[in-house]
Design a protein around this motif. Structure first.
Motif, PDB file in Angstrom:
ATOM      1  N   LYS A  39      -2.073 -11.296 -12.067  1.00 17.85           N
ATOM      2  CA  LYS A  39      -1.975 -10.277 -11.017  1.00 17.85           C
ATOM      3  C   LYS A  39      -3.417 -10.035 -10.344  1.00 17.85           C
ATOM      4  N   LEU A  40      -3.196 -10.286  -8.991  1.00 14.45           N
ATOM      5  CA  LEU A  40      -4.341  -9.833  -8.151  1.00 14.45           C
ATOM      6  C   LEU A  40      -3.970  -9.197  -6.702  1.00 14.45           C
ATOM      7  N   ALA A  41      -3.145  -8.006  -7.123  1.00 16.84           N
ATOM      8  CA  ALA A  41      -2.399  -7.182  -6.148  1.00 16.84           C
ATOM      9  C   ALA A  41      -2.777  -5.701  -6.023  1.00 16.84           C
ATOM     10  N   SER A  42      -3.402  -5.391  -7.392  1.00 16.66           N
ATOM     11  CA  SER A  42      -3.527  -3.660  -7.385  1.00 16.66           C
ATOM     12  C   SER A  42      -4.872  -3.201  -7.512  1.00 16.66           C
ATOM     13  N   ASN A  43      -5.747  -4.060  -7.481  1.00 20.16           N
ATOM     14  CA  ASN A  43      -7.276  -3.689  -7.431  1.00 20.16           C
ATOM     15  C   ASN A  43      -7.697  -2.909  -8.787  1.00 20.16           C
ATOM     16  N   VAL A  59       1.545 -16.115  -9.502  1.00 16.77           N
ATOM     17  CA  VAL A  59       0.153 -15.264  -8.894  1.00 16.77           C
ATOM     18  C   VAL A  59       0.917 -14.314  -8.003  1.00 16.77           C
ATOM     19  N   ILE A  60       0.647 -13.096  -8.261  1.00 15.03           N
ATOM     20  CA  ILE A  60       0.774 -11.914  -7.519  1.00 15.03           C
ATOM     21  C   ILE A  60      -0.267 -11.238  -6.670  1.00 15.03           C
ATOM     22  N   ILE A  61      -0.085 -11.457  -5.285  1.00 20.31           N
ATOM     23  CA  ILE A  61      -1.325 -10.837  -4.383  1.00 20.31           C
ATOM     24  C   ILE A  61      -0.340  -9.848  -3.602  1.00 20.31           C
ATOM     25  N   ARG A  62      -1.196  -8.965  -2.709  1.00 21.71           N
ATOM     26  CA  ARG A  62      -0.682  -8.019  -1.971  1.00 21.71           C
ATOM     27  C   ARG A  62      -0.472  -8.469  -0.455  1.00 21.71           C
ATOM     28  N   LEU A  97      -6.511  -9.346  -1.424  1.00 21.79           N
ATOM     29  CA  LEU A  97      -6.637 -10.079  -2.715  1.00 21.79           C
ATOM     30  C   LEU A  97      -7.522  -9.376  -3.448  1.00 21.79           C
ATOM     31  N   THR A  98      -7.062  -9.039  -4.648  1.00 27.88           N
ATOM     32  CA  THR A  98      -8.107  -8.215  -5.702  1.00 27.88           C
ATOM     33  C   THR A  98      -8.973  -9.411  -6.170  1.00 27.88           C
ATOM     34  N   ILE A  99     -10.248  -9.289  -6.340  1.00 26.31           N
ATOM     35  CA  ILE A  99     -11.274 -10.120  -7.046  1.00 26.31           C
ATOM     36  C   ILE A  99     -11.080  -9.960  -8.506  1.00 26.31           C
ATOM     37  N   GLY A 100     -10.703 -11.211  -9.203  1.00 24.53           N
ATOM     38  CA  GLY A 100     -10.355 -11.334 -10.610  1.00 24.53           C
ATOM     39  C   GLY A 100     -11.575 -12.103 -11.291  1.00 24.53           C
ATOM     40  N   THR A 101     -11.286 -12.225 -12.484  1.00 25.33           N
ATOM     41  CA  THR A 101     -12.177 -13.084 -13.210  1.00 25.33           C
ATOM     42  C   THR A 101     -12.267 -14.526 -12.678  1.00 25.33           C
TER      43      THR A 101
END
Length: 366
Positions: A39-43, A330-333, A346-350
């Motif tokens: 999940k890279l959608a909700s910051n 993969v979840i983006i916004r 796109l939330t910055i993930g690991t």
């Protein structure tokens, strides 16, 4: 809903649109039969919960049969010391969203004007509509809030202005000189609400300290949260800071015990865990630079960010891309509901999550 009940509701409710959050991981797993979903959608903060926070939560569970401190005194004292302001300048709420609603309920009357940027975080629009205020939307310029345009839109009916820095979804900031020039031109009878949900991530040295402006007497309300850099999105805890007189008025609209025991204990521990916060910021900076390079390799334009997300111009149907990535776990916004078609946020993930996103988008693009 039958017409009988529709006739009973406040007319403002008829124009409200429910907030649409990023898709939950569990929903995507169930819908597509996937075990691994990124999940890279909700910051959200991609790091696991701080161990200090975990222990604080476990210890507080022993007292869960008791009501919480309605004034969050221990947390208030700690945060006031960290920020260098008086405790009378602080107010806590059930997430920044809850505090935004209280600001509206306290100060907005039907027919008051509220000015927002376009696009912007939808909760400001929700609050204005809920209170029957008249919205003025000032179009962004090159992903920046148009402060001159906002000044030009002020009338005798203007009651409140919402700014967000870093901006959601663009990730851009308002700099010190820009903010001072702006506030000097705003009449004293207008409240300026500055949402700083991503404050801890900012690296630009020209980022203003809102607290200084408040101490100088500007009619400003600052908003921050424990949901992002502190990694506590699930406990729903935000805070605001303003002149003590403003805070006292807002406190009248608070629900009793609006911040639960677990949230208070977790936030207090999070404030003390400076190592976790620093690790979060370092991970974000590393991921940001990595994604900048990889986006550039793929020919995508992006907006340089001061937050934990990047607005990327994918130059294609963002909803179609969103749906194709979902099938790959993969979840983006998508940018359409955020006001930027053909963009994704796109939330910055690991680093692992960032690479999974890139592998997935490469598969989609063929």
């Amino acid at each position: 809903m039958t017409s009988r009940y529709v006739n009973l509701m406040r007319e403002e409710i008829g124009i409200l649109k429910p907030y649409i959050p990023g898709k939950p991981i569990e929903e995507v797993q169930e819908e597509y039969g996937l075990e691994r979903v990124v999940k890279l959608a909700s910051n959200e903060n991609p790091l696991p919960l701080s161990e200090k926070v975990r222990k604080a939560i476990e210890n507080e569970l022993r007292e869960i049969n008791r009501y919480p401190d309605s004034d969050s005194r221990l947390l208030k004292k700690a945060l006031a010391g960290k920020l260098g302001l008086s405790e009378e300048m602080l107010l806590f709420g059930n997430g920044s969203d809850g505090l935004l609603k209280i600001i509206g309920e306290t100060f907005l009357n039907k027919g008051d004007e509220v000015i927002v940027s376009d696009p912007t975080f939808v909760e400001y629009i929700f609050v204005a509509n809920l209170m029957g205020a008249e919205l003025k939307r000032i179009e962004m310029k090159s992903y920046q809030q148009d402060l001159a345009g906002i000044i030009g839109a002020i009338t005798d009916k203007t009651k409140m202005i919402f700014l967000t820095s870093p901006h959601n979804p663009a990730g851009t900031i308002i700099k010190k000189g820009e903010l001072r020039d702006f506030l000097d031109r705003v009449p004293e009878n207008i409240l300026v609400v500055v949402d700083e949900a991503y404050y801890e991530y900012v690296q630009d040295e020209d980022y203003p300290d809102i607290i200084e402006f408040i101490k100088e007497g500007y009619p400003v309300i600052g908003l921050r949260t424990f949901s992002k850099a502190y990694g506590l999105a699930g406990i729903r805890l935000g805070y605001l800071f303003a002149d003590p007189e403003i805070v006292a008025l807002l406190a009248k609209a608070l629900d009793p015990f609006n911040v639960n025991r677990i949230a208070q204990a977790a936030a207090l521990a999070a404030l003390e865990d400076e190592e976790f916060l620093q690790k979060t910021i370092e991970l974000n900076e590393e991921g940001k630079e990595f994604l900048y390079r990889e986006m550039g390799k793929r020919g995508f334009d992006y907006v340089p960010t001061e937050a934990n997300f990047i607005l990327v111009n994918v130059r294609m149907d963002a909803m179609d891309l969103f749906n194709k990535l979902l099938r790959l776990g993969v979840i983006i916004r998508p940018g359409d509901p955020l006001g930027y078609p053909e963009h994704i946020r796109l939330t910055i993930g690991t680093m692992e999550e960032n690479k999974i996103f890139l592998d997935s988008i490469d598969k989609v693009l063929g």
